[in-house]
Motif scaffolding. Sequence first.
Motif, short mmCIF file in Angstrom:
data_model
loop_
_atom_site.label_atom_id
_atom_site.label_comp_id
_atom_site.label_asym_id
_atom_site.label_seq_id
_atom_site.Cartn_x
_atom_site.Cartn_y
_atom_site.Cartn_z
N GLN A 100 0.85 -1.19 0.00
CA GLN A 100 0.00 0.00 0.00
C GLN A 100 0.88 1.24 0.00
OE1 GLN A 100 -2.83 -0.14 3.26
NE2 GLN A 100 -2.92 -2.37 3.15
N LEU A 101 0.65 2.12 -0.95
CA LEU A 101 1.38 3.38 -1.01
C LEU A 101 0.81 4.32 0.05
CD1 LEU A 101 3.63 4.65 -2.83
CD2 LEU A 101 1.78 5.76 -4.10
N ARG A 102 1.64 4.81 0.96
CA ARG A 102 1.21 5.71 2.01
C ARG A 102 2.22 6.84 2.18
NH1 ARG A 102 -2.80 3.32 1.48
NH2 ARG A 102 -4.17 2.35 3.05
N SER A 103 1.74 7.98 2.59
CA SER A 103 2.63 9.11 2.83
C SER A 103 1.98 10.07 3.81
CB SER A 103 2.98 9.81 1.51
OG SER A 103 4.09 10.67 1.67
N ILE A 104 2.65 11.20 4.04
CA ILE A 104 2.16 12.22 4.97
C ILE A 104 2.24 13.58 4.29
CG2 ILE A 104 2.77 13.49 7.08
CD1 ILE A 104 3.56 10.80 8.31
N ILE A 105 1.12 14.28 4.26
CA ILE A 105 1.10 15.66 3.77
C ILE A 105 1.79 16.53 4.82
CG2 ILE A 105 -0.42 17.65 3.45
CD1 ILE A 105 -0.47 16.08 0.99
N ALA A 106 2.77 17.33 4.38
CA ALA A 106 3.54 18.12 5.34
C ALA A 106 2.72 19.23 5.96
CB ALA A 106 4.78 18.70 4.65
N GLY A 107 1.78 19.79 5.21
CA GLY A 107 0.97 20.87 5.77
C GLY A 107 -0.08 21.33 4.79
N TYR A 108 -1.15 21.86 5.35
CA TYR A 108 -2.22 22.45 4.55
C TYR A 108 -2.18 23.96 4.73
CZ TYR A 108 -4.13 17.74 4.23
OH TYR A 108 -4.29 16.39 3.99
N HIS A 109 -2.19 24.68 3.61
CA HIS A 109 -2.79 24.20 2.37
C HIS A 109 -1.79 23.82 1.29
CE1 HIS A 109 -5.76 27.08 4.24
NE2 HIS A 109 -6.60 26.09 3.97
N TRP A 110 -0.61 24.36 1.28
CA TRP A 110 0.18 24.33 0.05
C TRP A 110 1.25 23.25 -0.01
CZ3 TRP A 110 -0.48 28.89 2.88
CH2 TRP A 110 0.50 29.18 3.83
N PHE A 111 1.55 22.55 1.06
CA PHE A 111 2.59 21.54 1.01
C PHE A 111 2.07 20.23 0.41
CE2 PHE A 111 4.63 24.06 4.46
CZ PHE A 111 5.85 24.26 3.84
N THR A 112 2.99 19.50 -0.21
CA THR A 112 2.72 18.11 -0.60
C THR A 112 3.37 17.21 0.45
OG1 THR A 112 4.69 18.08 -2.01
CG2 THR A 112 2.61 18.72 -3.05
N ASP A 113 3.72 15.97 0.07
CA ASP A 113 4.42 15.11 1.03
C ASP A 113 5.92 15.32 0.88
OD1 ASP A 113 3.78 13.97 -1.47
OD2 ASP A 113 4.08 11.93 -0.76
N TRP A 114 6.55 15.61 2.00
CA TRP A 114 7.98 15.90 2.08
C TRP A 114 8.65 14.81 2.91
CZ3 TRP A 114 10.55 21.09 1.50
CH2 TRP A 114 9.81 21.94 0.68
N GLY A 115 9.84 14.38 2.48
CA GLY A 115 10.54 13.31 3.17
C GLY A 115 10.91 13.67 4.60
N ARG A 116 11.51 14.83 4.79
CA ARG A 116 11.93 15.25 6.13
C ARG A 116 10.73 15.33 7.07
NH1 ARG A 116 13.15 20.09 4.82
NH2 ARG A 116 15.34 19.70 4.34
N ASP A 117 9.70 16.03 6.64
CA ASP A 117 8.52 16.23 7.48
C ASP A 117 7.85 14.90 7.81
OD1 ASP A 117 9.15 18.56 5.78
OD2 ASP A 117 7.54 19.52 6.89
N THR A 118 7.84 14.00 6.82
CA THR A 118 7.23 12.69 7.04
C THR A 118 7.97 11.92 8.12
OG1 THR A 118 6.40 12.54 4.77
CG2 THR A 118 6.73 10.47 5.95
N MET A 119 9.29 11.89 8.06
CA MET A 119 10.06 11.11 9.03
C MET A 119 10.00 11.71 10.44
SD MET A 119 10.82 8.64 7.28
CE MET A 119 10.10 8.59 5.64
N ILE A 120 9.99 13.04 10.52
CA ILE A 120 9.86 13.68 11.83
C ILE A 120 8.47 13.45 12.41
CG2 ILE A 120 9.81 15.93 13.01
CD1 ILE A 120 12.02 16.83 11.04
N SER A 121 7.46 13.48 11.54
CA SER A 121 6.06 13.39 11.98
C SER A 121 5.60 11.98 12.24
CB SER A 121 5.15 14.02 10.92
OG SER A 121 5.50 15.35 10.66
N LEU A 122 6.29 10.98 11.70
CA LEU A 122 5.77 9.62 11.69
C LEU A 122 5.40 9.11 13.08
CD1 LEU A 122 6.48 6.73 9.45
CD2 LEU A 122 7.02 6.32 11.85
N GLU A 123 6.26 9.34 14.05
CA GLU A 123 5.97 8.81 15.39
C GLU A 123 4.71 9.42 15.98
OE1 GLU A 123 8.03 8.08 19.77
OE2 GLU A 123 9.10 9.28 18.28
N GLY A 124 4.59 10.74 15.92
CA GLY A 124 3.44 11.40 16.52
C GLY A 124 2.14 11.11 15.80
N LEU A 125 2.19 11.07 14.47
CA LEU A 125 0.96 10.91 13.70
C LEU A 125 0.48 9.46 13.65
CD1 LEU A 125 1.54 13.21 10.58
CD2 LEU A 125 0.49 13.78 12.78
#
Length: 690
Positions: free
Chosen positions: A319-344
């Motif tokens: 399954q393809l999964r990712s994390i949107i870095a922020g709304y409204h204008w960000f897409t999925d970013w590698g850095r933000d995804t890895m930092i956010s993964l534990e909390g989210l």
Amino acid sequence: MDKLIRKINLSKENNLNYDLLSKEWLVTNGLGGYASGTIAGVNTRRYHSFLIAALPAPYGRRVMFNHLSELFKFKDGSSILLDSEEKKKDDLSIGIIDYLKEFRLENGLPVWVYEIDGYLIEKQILLPYMQNTVHINFKLIKGDRPIKIKLKPSIHFRPHEAAVDEIMKGNYYLNVMNNRFEIYENNTAPPLRMFIYGERTAMAIEGGELRNIYYRSEAERGYNSEGQYWSPGYFRAELQRDKDVTLVASTEPWEKILALKPKDAFKAETERRRELIGSVQFNNKNSVAGELVFAADQFIITPVGRAEDAARFEAAGGQLRSIIAGYHWFTDWGRDTMISLEGLTLTTSRHREAYWILRTFAHYVKNGLIPNMFPEGVNQGLYHTADASLWFFHAVDRYISVTNDKHILNYILPALKEIITYHIKGTDFGIGIDKEDCLLKQGAEGYQLTWMDAKVDDWVVTPRRGKAVEINALWYNALCLMEGWLRETDDNTFADELAGYAAKARQSFNKRFWNDKGKYLYDVVDGEYGDDDAFRPNQVFAISLKNPVLNKDKWEPVLSAVKEKLLTPVGLRSLAKGHPDYKEKYFGDLRARDAAYHQGTVWAWLIGPFIDSWLKLYPNKTKEAYGYLSGFTEHLSEACVGQISEVFDAEAPYTPRGCIAQAWSTAEVLRCYKKIEDLVESEKEVKDYQ
């Protein structure tokens, strides 16, 4: 599940106009699509819309359904039009201001309550999960007689990041069939399909109407601020007690749109949210942390835009999964995804999604780097980052620590080996170790490679080329983690090699980064202009990570100085006062904002590593740690209600700025709530802290 309610104070004694315009709402669909606007119903940003659909490349996210005017007609012949807009600067009409009795989030979903001549009417927004569909539901709460309701939609199809004055491309085409609207534009993008549920429904075609609209937030941010809407006509229905009216708009096929009636869609979403909160192991779920579970859900997505990659994953049973870095204008970013993964994901017991996110990014490793970001509407990532790949090691470790699922190493270890090997021998953007001291250096002309990544045209505001303090804290942590994983797989030769690099890097770090005069850490050493002694928050990572690179005897002076100079109620300043580049406010046009982005502006996500460092140094001072989160409680009722903003001004009143909902802000605050809860002894103690 008890309903988690957050009500907004709409007292007439307050500046109600400002409150209704400054406070925003957000609902997402698990695909990267969303609906968002102001409480007032006035669209002040290019991103405000009842439906921004996430479509496959090359379309990306597109504005499909901008605005809705609501007219209520009563039995005595009187009528009320709720149509908030700003046609030009200082020509503001907030149609709901005299009738809005309440705005609240109910389990994370926005609800408006209108009081009109003794009637109470409730409006709620819902995006069915994994669909580019919006339901706008009206319910008559109080009032014995039916009300006639007329709903007039307005549109301007465009990419969601496009300027509001983008010219409408040709004509819109309207297809009407069996009380259904289909609106097309002159390309092959999916149409907007609309349908109304209720009693005595009908629709009227008016031949099309253009309206001029002013977007005040776009003007404040230095962008073009005048655009147009087009409306084909209106829907009408009769609103009765226990017989709701629901307007549905979607880019999905009709069979998918009609598969769930509004009551069924609401029931399904209620159950999904019940499961989200039910799976979280909090002592007190009816708390700020409980609300943040719903906030966290808004960032975890299936990136529908990358259809080819999704097909490959699904063919292999993934399954393809990712994390949107922020709304409204960000897409999925590698850095933000890895930092956010534990909390989210890990804090919220969404372990399987964490697993697929890690596997997704392992798939994208190229020349020892994970992507920095995936631009809107394309399949290929951009790799200009020096820290995202190192945060990947941290995220993998957190996943294994929480789940004890070491099977993931069977899939990811080759990618991790590639990352380490490339960093040792050198890779793109000047990223590689200095063989003399084993510290990691980085830097390429014209690129911003660390998280302090503001750039305006050719101006990289904080280039930080050289050996950056947090990059080397992350590098040391990655070496230590990798050594341990290699020994578990009996690859002792490579493990011994990495242990040697780690020992040398630690020795060099403590020698080179310690600023003995100031008793803190340099931000960059061996940089373009020598050693940079700017006092920044990046030094806390030398303490906060699982394998801290800084010698323990230096922790107290560093943390004490960070607390004194950088700590605010909503995170850490990015630069201490007194520096020539310090900026008190993050405001103005793009150049002014980016000049302040990392030059004092407060970042909410940095509260996470600060609290980690604090609890390492003072493990019994949990109450003080909890206090460092207190500012976020009030913040959940400002800016985007129920969410945490990206940044704040550096000085009181710490006005929220930037993205109205940022993944790592929400993730780190939520993670810290959970971490502190786990350290205290009882539910009573948690409530005492609150």
